[in-house]
Scaffold this motif. Sequence first.
Motif, PDB file in Angstrom:
ATOM      1  N   PRO A   8       0.761  -1.218  -0.321  1.00  0.00           N
ATOM      2  CA  PRO A   8      -0.138  -0.440   0.232  1.00  0.00           C
ATOM      3  C   PRO A   8       1.107   1.386  -0.115  1.00  0.00           C
ATOM      4  O   PRO A   8       2.193   1.574   0.309  1.00  0.00           O
ATOM      5  CB  PRO A   8      -0.733  -0.337   1.369  1.00  0.00           C
ATOM      6  CG  PRO A   8       0.001  -0.627   2.915  1.00  0.00           C
ATOM      7  CD  PRO A   8       0.850  -1.757   1.504  1.00  0.00           C
ATOM      8  N   ASP A  13      -5.289   4.019   1.850  1.00  0.00           N
ATOM      9  CA  ASP A  13      -5.824   3.070   0.028  1.00  0.00           C
ATOM     10  C   ASP A  13      -7.358   2.541   0.524  1.00  0.00           C
ATOM     11  O   ASP A  13      -8.210   1.978  -0.593  1.00  0.00           O
ATOM     12  CB  ASP A  13      -4.339   2.189   0.193  1.00  0.00           C
ATOM     13  CG  ASP A  13      -3.210   2.631  -0.794  1.00  0.00           C
ATOM     14  OD1 ASP A  13      -3.386   4.044  -1.157  1.00  0.00           O
ATOM     15  OD2 ASP A  13      -1.969   2.514  -1.460  1.00  0.00           O
ATOM     16  N   ARG A 472      -4.824   8.959  -4.280  1.00  0.00           N
ATOM     17  CA  ARG A 472      -4.014   8.422  -2.862  1.00  0.00           C
ATOM     18  C   ARG A 472      -2.672   8.590  -3.240  1.00  0.00           C
ATOM     19  O   ARG A 472      -2.378   9.239  -1.955  1.00  0.00           O
ATOM     20  CB  ARG A 472      -3.845   6.708  -4.031  1.00  0.00           C
ATOM     21  CG  ARG A 472      -4.735   6.020  -3.833  1.00  0.00           C
ATOM     22  CD  ARG A 472      -5.072   4.376  -4.687  1.00  0.00           C
ATOM     23  NE  ARG A 472      -3.830   4.480  -4.158  1.00  0.00           N
ATOM     24  CZ  ARG A 472      -2.906   2.899  -5.129  1.00  0.00           C
ATOM     25  NH1 ARG A 472      -2.522   3.074  -6.416  1.00  0.00           N
ATOM     26  NH2 ARG A 472      -1.265   2.394  -4.083  1.00  0.00           N
TER      27      ARG A 472
END
Length: 486
Positions: A8, A13, A472
Amino acid sequence: MPTDPAAPASAADAAIADRIDDYRESLFDLLRRPTISATGEGMDAGADAVRDLLAAHGLDARRIETDRYPLVYGERVAADPDAPTVLFYGHYDVQPAEHPEEWASPPFEPTVRDGAIYCRGAGDNKGQFAAHAFALDALARADAVPEVTAKLLVEGGEESGSLGLKQYLDGAAGVDDPGADADAPAAAVRDADLVYVADGPQHRSGRPTLIYGNRGILTFQLDLETANADLHSGNFGGPVPNAATELAEVVASLTAYGEGTDPGRGYPSGGDRVAVDGFYDDAAVTDADRALVDALPDDADAVREELGLTHFTTGRGYYERLLLEPTITVNGLGAGYQGEGSKTVVPRSATAKLDTRLVPGQHPDRAFERIAAHVASVHPDAEVTKGTGFPPMKTPVDTPASEPVLSALSAVWDADPVELPVLGGSLPAAFFRRVDALADVPVLVVPYANPDQGNHSPNEHLDLDCFENGIRTTAAFLERVATADL
């Protein structure tokens, strides 16, 4: 180097993946509002909608009124007063959606097809600035908000000169910011350690992109009137001056080509240059800037094929000419009869609309003075009118602030980032440097939109994976900047 795609990039995430449909719907609600600064359509209601979006995702949000359009400000303040402060900048105004017949779906009805969101403003800039709010929301839901004070300033006039933003940053009369100290211009943002701008398209390779500045821009108009009426070309053509011909000569005099031609076509290929005296005197391009450009992929042939070009106007490197040198560009010409068939007239008047893109060191006011002097020397009857403009902006490429950005980009996109010294287009980022407290603060441009987003054109779109990866990236960056040495 790219990171393990299975790892991640951020503690947020999983929350982003869980909430992505909700984030998409929140963006869609905003995209349905035609916030067009050129005409004023929807601007007041649009500012309210931006404020509500920020508040719904955990930011303390308010409107800041200016004499132009409102700004919207949101913040999430860290508990630690010594935590770094990041100012995210974006804009909620959009370009007009002209030629609706050229859109495959209504320009203000977000439509998903072929893995992308089609709508005016999807990439420029609603989908990009909203990513910051969604990232903060996801970090909170993951109980992983880092010790960073995050501030988001969203203006409503980027597409029409950023007059409201400039007024706010200058501390000029007319700004009503209910949460600020009246004695401190731009009080809400003056403590920023970094200005982060998610705008523009990524490099055409599709790799994540970090840009250390942007070229400036100045728009201007040329007008010439040579008679009091359009005249019969047979009865008057020849001895009577033709406004179209004479203005075309003025326009042509603004640029000159270097040595070298393509014998097969006769097109100039030695490189076009601005032919205005003193125009290059202030340009300040560093060796480090040139090194970044030299490291870019040589994809000029692919650009030519994609755009259906027969030739380039320069024999030098594509990106060298695009990013490191100023330009003067004709945006439009108007004169005489433009209807069906022919009308044999000598035009009485002619108009040309132009812009000049400026590299670091140059300034719109000085550029205009030199252009006006040049035009007067070529044709004293031609009138030059100054339009809007932004100065160029540049952050040194060795700034420590780039490290958390590059790390986040690499982790999220699983690719080595492309670094550009400047964005070919223009942003009002230089206006932040007008605030004394921000004069030396790094300003970085980190575009989240796909290279073919089509901003300012029909069928503007933001790829769904770019939308999610933008969220993200902001989350991963905030985690990394919390421990960075800025």
